[in-house]
Design a protein around this motif. Structure first.
Motif, PDB file in Angstrom:
ATOM      1  N   ASP A  92       0.840  -1.187   0.000  1.00  0.00           N
ATOM      2  CA  ASP A  92       0.000   0.000   0.000  1.00  0.00           C
ATOM      3  C   ASP A  92       0.881   1.243   0.000  1.00  0.00           C
ATOM      4  O   ASP A  92       2.020   1.204   0.431  1.00  0.00           O
ATOM      5  CB  ASP A  92      -0.904   0.013   1.235  1.00  0.00           C
ATOM      6  N   ASP A  94       0.276   3.990   1.697  1.00  0.00           N
ATOM      7  CA  ASP A  94       0.058   4.881   2.831  1.00  0.00           C
ATOM      8  C   ASP A  94       1.064   4.721   3.967  1.00  0.00           C
ATOM      9  O   ASP A  94       0.829   5.216   5.069  1.00  0.00           O
ATOM     10  CB  ASP A  94      -1.354   4.673   3.371  1.00  0.00           C
ATOM     11  N   GLN A  96       1.636   2.238   5.722  1.00  0.00           N
ATOM     12  CA  GLN A  96       1.237   1.301   6.786  1.00  0.00           C
ATOM     13  C   GLN A  96       2.070   0.027   6.676  1.00  0.00           C
ATOM     14  O   GLN A  96       2.290  -0.662   7.661  1.00  0.00           O
ATOM     15  CB  GLN A  96      -0.254   0.991   6.695  1.00  0.00           C
ATOM     16  N   ARG A 200      -1.830   4.753  10.014  1.00  0.00           N
ATOM     17  CA  ARG A 200      -1.806   5.615   8.843  1.00  0.00           C
ATOM     18  C   ARG A 200      -1.310   6.993   9.254  1.00  0.00           C
ATOM     19  O   ARG A 200      -1.842   7.605  10.177  1.00  0.00           O
ATOM     20  CB  ARG A 200      -3.216   5.710   8.281  1.00  0.00           C
TER      21      ARG A 200
HETATM   22 MG    MG Z   1      -3.963   1.514   4.666  1.00  0.00          MG
END
Ligand code: MG
Ligand code: UDP
Length: 318
Positions: A92, A94, A96, A200
């Motif tokens: 991902d 973001d 994370q 996040r």
């Molecule tokens: Mg995420």
């Protein structure tokens, strides 16, 4: 090329500089030749302009921009199509997922010969009630229904042997079930690795409440498709026949009662007074419907272009 990192993203402009430089650091430290494929899924926050800049600074970064938002699966599909690395890693955008996991994932694919390794966010930094608990239930159901022993089907961080991503087709919202698609394509060595997870840092989650409806429905589709897509009549036919027999039996029972009573010169109650009559009627109609659905589905399979497409593993002398 050793590794392709495929990153689908939607409005993640704040995270991208840190993400790409972090991946680059890890790759350089381990002397991997790599590419980062950033798929901008129709962002409107300037993510694409930033990607163009990043591409100028680092030629290992490649960008694809969708004209509109198609969803994470679409992004993964295009990334997989483009990927050239021996091992393909998805993550991902973001932050994370941690790029520090990449070397170990790479090792598990190349040395331990896994076809695919899925991340497991054992300690998860997401809201408890809207994410963690539903996810536990969902993973338990998916494990039971697919027979794949993973704790975290939908983890964004995963690694694949290149051949796997070229053999599966992610579409719709099927990114949640890639392990199932892989198993179904004949890749049986599916492993799991506990991975670090962060809260996040920037932006918001892109998946709202609609995932509670779509997730379970997609699981049913995946299971149905993997079992019966090439032989739908085996599903509809069995249930159709059972239903019809049930109905017929009830109808015969009702009819014979009436005949027996009449033979004994007793007044038989009207057949419409019995609940069995309605049960029989409904069951026979539903049975016929299921059967018809089976036939229609068979016709569909007969005419589909990939009715005879098989994934060939090896050939010799041909
Ligand atoms: Mg995420
Ligand atoms: N994403 C995407 N298209 C979408 C929704 C999400 O490419 O329509 C990307 C998103 O930018 C992120 C990844 O998919 O890189 C996972 O999304 P998110 O972090 O919002 O999901 P969560 O971690 O909350 O489950």
């Amino acid at each position: 090329m050793d590794i392709s990192v495929v990153v689908p993203l939607f409005n993640e402009v704040e995270s991208l500089p840190e993400l790409t430089s972090w991946i680059d650091r890890v790759m350089e430290a381990n002397r991997f030749s790599y590419e980062i494929i950033l798929i901008d899924d129709g962002s409107t926050d300037g993510s694409w302009e930033l990607i163009e800049q990043l591409c100028l600074q680092n030629t290992c970064i490649k960008g694809i921009k969708f004209r509109r938002n198609y969803g994470k699966s679409a992004g993964l599909y295009c990334g997989f199509e483009q990927a050239e690395g021996h091992v393909v890693i998805t993550m991902d955008a973001d932050l994370q997922d941690s790029p520090e996991e990449i070397p170990e994932l790479y090792r598990m694919i190349t040395e331990e010969k896994y076809d695919m390794v899925s991340g497991w966010k054992k300690k998860r930094y997401d809201p408890i009630f809207s994410k963690n608990l539903p996810s536990k239930f969902y993973n338990w159901t998916a494990r039971r229904m697919t027979g794949i022993k993973l704790h975290d089907f939908n983890c964004g961080l995963k690694a694949y042997r290149k051949q796997v991503v070229k053999s599966i087709e992610v579409y719709g919202d099927m990114h949640r079930y890639i392990p199932v698609l892989a198993k179904w394509a004949g890749f049986k060595r599916i492993g799991e690795k506990v991975v670090q997870h962060q809260e996040r840092k920037f932006g918001v989650t892109k998946f709202g409440m609609e995932r509670f409806i779509r997730g379970p429905l997609d699981l049913l589709s995946v299971i149905f498709i993997s079992k019966f897509s090439k032989r739908p009549m085996h599903f509809f036919g069995v249930f159709g026949t059972l239903m019809f027999i049930l109905g017929l039996a009830a109808a015969i029972w009702e009819g014979s009662q009436k005949i027996i009573l009449t033979l004994h010169n007793q007044r038989a109650p009207r057949i419409t007074e019995s609940p069995y009559f309605y049960l029989a009627l409904t069951a026979m109609i539903i049975g016929t419907q299921l059967f018809l659905a089976g036939f229609l589905a068979e016709l569909n399979v007969r005419n589909s272009t990939d009715r005879n497409s098989y994934l060939i593993d090896k050939r010799t002398n041909v």
